[in-house]
Design a protein around this motif. Structure first.
Motif, short mmCIF file in Angstrom:
data_model
loop_
_atom_site.label_atom_id
_atom_site.label_comp_id
_atom_site.label_asym_id
_atom_site.label_seq_id
_atom_site.Cartn_x
_atom_site.Cartn_y
_atom_site.Cartn_z
N VAL A 227 0.85 -1.21 -0.02
CA VAL A 227 0.01 0.14 0.05
C VAL A 227 0.93 1.32 0.06
O VAL A 227 0.77 2.16 -0.66
N SER A 228 1.81 1.25 0.89
CA SER A 228 2.61 2.50 1.15
C SER A 228 3.59 2.83 -0.05
O SER A 228 3.99 3.93 -0.32
N PHE A 229 3.92 1.65 -0.98
CA PHE A 229 4.85 1.96 -2.08
C PHE A 229 4.07 1.62 -3.52
O PHE A 229 4.59 1.15 -4.47
N TYR A 230 2.75 2.03 -3.46
CA TYR A 230 1.96 1.94 -4.52
C TYR A 230 2.19 0.59 -5.53
O TYR A 230 2.30 0.40 -6.57
N GLY A 231 2.07 -0.45 -4.82
CA GLY A 231 1.71 -1.85 -5.15
C GLY A 231 3.20 -2.37 -5.35
O GLY A 231 3.33 -3.32 -6.13
N GLY A 232 4.04 -1.70 -4.33
CA GLY A 232 5.44 -2.40 -4.44
C GLY A 232 6.33 -2.15 -5.62
O GLY A 232 7.21 -2.96 -6.06
N LYS A 233 5.94 -0.98 -6.37
CA LYS A 233 6.63 -0.81 -7.62
C LYS A 233 7.87 0.34 -7.57
O LYS A 233 8.27 1.01 -8.48
N ASP A 234 8.29 0.58 -6.09
CA ASP A 234 9.32 1.59 -5.83
C ASP A 234 10.83 0.86 -6.33
O ASP A 234 10.81 -0.47 -6.38
N ILE A 235 11.69 1.52 -5.73
CA ILE A 235 13.24 0.84 -6.04
C ILE A 235 13.36 0.13 -4.68
O ILE A 235 14.32 -0.93 -5.15
N ILE A 236 12.69 0.11 -3.66
CA ILE A 236 13.00 -0.75 -2.60
C ILE A 236 12.34 -2.30 -2.87
O ILE A 236 13.10 -3.50 -2.82
N PHE A 237 11.12 -2.46 -3.11
CA PHE A 237 10.33 -3.55 -3.26
C PHE A 237 10.06 -4.04 -4.58
O PHE A 237 9.63 -5.23 -4.89
N SER A 238 10.32 -3.47 -5.70
CA SER A 238 10.23 -3.68 -7.14
C SER A 238 10.83 -4.92 -7.30
O SER A 238 12.28 -4.99 -7.24
N ASN A 239 10.59 -5.72 -8.18
CA ASN A 239 11.57 -7.01 -8.84
C ASN A 239 12.78 -6.34 -9.70
O ASN A 239 12.53 -5.46 -10.24
N PRO A 240 13.63 -7.09 -9.52
CA PRO A 240 14.93 -6.46 -10.42
C PRO A 240 14.68 -6.75 -11.86
O PRO A 240 15.39 -7.66 -12.58
N ASN A 241 13.87 -5.86 -12.36
CA ASN A 241 13.48 -6.09 -13.90
C ASN A 241 13.96 -4.88 -14.68
O ASN A 241 14.64 -3.86 -13.96
N SER A 242 13.53 -4.49 -15.62
CA SER A 242 13.99 -3.17 -16.38
C SER A 242 13.43 -1.88 -15.78
O SER A 242 14.05 -0.96 -15.93
N HIS A 243 12.34 -2.04 -15.37
CA HIS A 243 11.74 -0.86 -14.65
C HIS A 243 12.47 -0.51 -13.54
O HIS A 243 12.93 0.55 -13.20
N TRP A 244 12.92 -1.58 -12.70
CA TRP A 244 14.00 -1.33 -11.44
C TRP A 244 15.21 -0.76 -11.80
O TRP A 244 15.79 0.22 -11.23
N VAL A 245 15.60 -1.25 -13.02
CA VAL A 245 17.11 -0.74 -13.47
C VAL A 245 16.94 0.80 -13.68
O VAL A 245 17.90 1.47 -13.63
N LEU A 246 15.81 1.32 -14.56
CA LEU A 246 15.70 2.63 -14.67
C LEU A 246 15.48 3.33 -13.71
O LEU A 246 16.20 4.63 -13.57
N MET A 247 14.97 2.90 -12.37
CA MET A 247 14.64 3.75 -11.63
C MET A 247 16.00 3.97 -10.72
O MET A 247 16.52 5.06 -10.08
N ARG A 248 16.72 2.86 -10.90
CA ARG A 248 18.01 3.10 -10.00
C ARG A 248 19.17 4.05 -10.89
O ARG A 248 19.62 4.58 -9.86
N LYS A 249 19.01 3.94 -12.17
CA LYS A 249 19.73 4.74 -12.84
C LYS A 249 19.37 6.32 -12.71
O LYS A 249 20.29 7.04 -12.34
N ILE A 250 18.09 6.35 -12.38
CA ILE A 250 17.84 8.05 -12.18
C ILE A 250 18.09 8.23 -10.83
O ILE A 250 18.61 9.60 -10.65
N PHE A 251 18.04 7.30 -9.83
CA PHE A 251 18.38 7.75 -8.40
C PHE A 251 19.69 8.00 -8.28
O PHE A 251 20.05 8.90 -7.67
N ILE A 252 20.39 7.22 -9.02
CA ILE A 252 21.95 7.31 -8.76
C ILE A 252 22.36 8.76 -9.39
O ILE A 252 23.28 9.65 -9.00
N GLN A 253 22.13 8.78 -10.83
CA GLN A 253 22.30 10.11 -11.74
C GLN A 253 21.80 11.43 -11.07
O GLN A 253 22.64 12.47 -11.03
#
Length: 258
Positions: A110-136
């Motif tokens: 509930v708190s992370f909108y269906g677990g789609k954030d960088i913490i709980f998201s599965n390690p897929n292409s969406h997660w890779v993109l979020m991590r890239k944006i977060f770091i850059q």
């Protein structure tokens, strides 16, 4: 009518109990030679009744008995506990891609909108993109070295130091001070220079209280996480409470954006 209502409730409870027993026996009797040793526990409840109030001490004692890696049933959940630095390194660094996927709790969904954030998201292409944006955009050396960002961090740290100086000789809750300082830093960097004065202080105070409630609810033991078959009933009201907190958070963010 009342009689039928009572019968329906008893039938539902009986059905859930039999389902839980069946699931436990199925997992218990299933041959799995790759699992480490560990305590057996009780049917349905697993090792929950024996955890006690000091979880860390209980796991330490079990580690001494069964070794640096052991299994334990918490309700219907099979958990594997590791307590060796070398094993921790193997799990979180050397084999991180294998162990990255985790069970997401009801509160986290509930708190992370269906677990789609960088913490709980599965390690897929969406997660890779979020991590890239977060770091850059947030954690890069360039972003952290910006004059405005640097000034905000210094100002927050100075306030924390001044608070400690003003309370010399008095007990200070270091955990609360650390959390408050970190949250002030995040909120300042998120909307510093945009929301100022009394409005900024009001929003920051509301956000601090709200985050405290959300973190408390995330860490609260949940029956539905240990017995997934009961998740749909929201017996502790975890989902309902978290949905209310997230609506308040959205209201704060929308006010800042506006």
């Amino acid at each position: 009518m009342d009689h039928l209502y009572v019968v329906a409730i008893l039938f539902s409870v009986l059905t859930l109990s039999l389902s839980s027993i069946f699931c436990y026996l199925k997992s218990f009797l299933k041959k799995s030679p790759h699992l480490p040793p560990g305590p057996r526990g009780l049917p349905i409840l697993g090792y929950l009744p024996f955890l006690g109030k000091n979880f860390l001490q209980t796991f330490t004692d079990l580690g001494h008995k069964y070794g640096p890696i052991f299994k334990i049933y918490l309700g219907n959940k099979l958990c594997v506990v590791i307590s060796s630095p070398s094993l921790v390194k193997e799990v979180v660094r050397n084999k991180d891609a294998i162990f990255a996927t985790r069970d997401t709790t009801v509160a986290a969904l509930v708190s992370f909108y269906g677990g789609k954030d960088i913490i709980f998201s599965n390690p897929n292409s969406h997660w890779v993109l979020m991590r890239k944006i977060f770091i850059q955009e947030m954690m890069s050396q360039t972003s952290l070295d910006l004059e405005a960002s640097n000034a905000l961090r210094k100002d927050v740290v100075r306030k924390a130091v001044r608070f400690v100086q003003a309370n010399m000789g008095k007990p200070i809750q270091i955990d609360h001070l650390t959390f408050q300082t970190s949250l002030h830093l995040v909120t300042n960097m998120m909307w510093g220079g945009i929301v100022e004065g009394e409005l900024g202080a009001k929003i920051e105070a509301e956000f601090f209280v709200l985050v405290s409630k959300i973190l408390d609810l995330l860490g609260k033991p949940k029956v539905s996480d240990l017995f997934p078959v009961l998740a749909r009933f929201d017996m502790q009201g975890i989902k309902r409470q978290m949905e209310g907190y997230m609506q308040s958070a959205d209201t704060i963010f929308e006010a800042v954006i506006a």
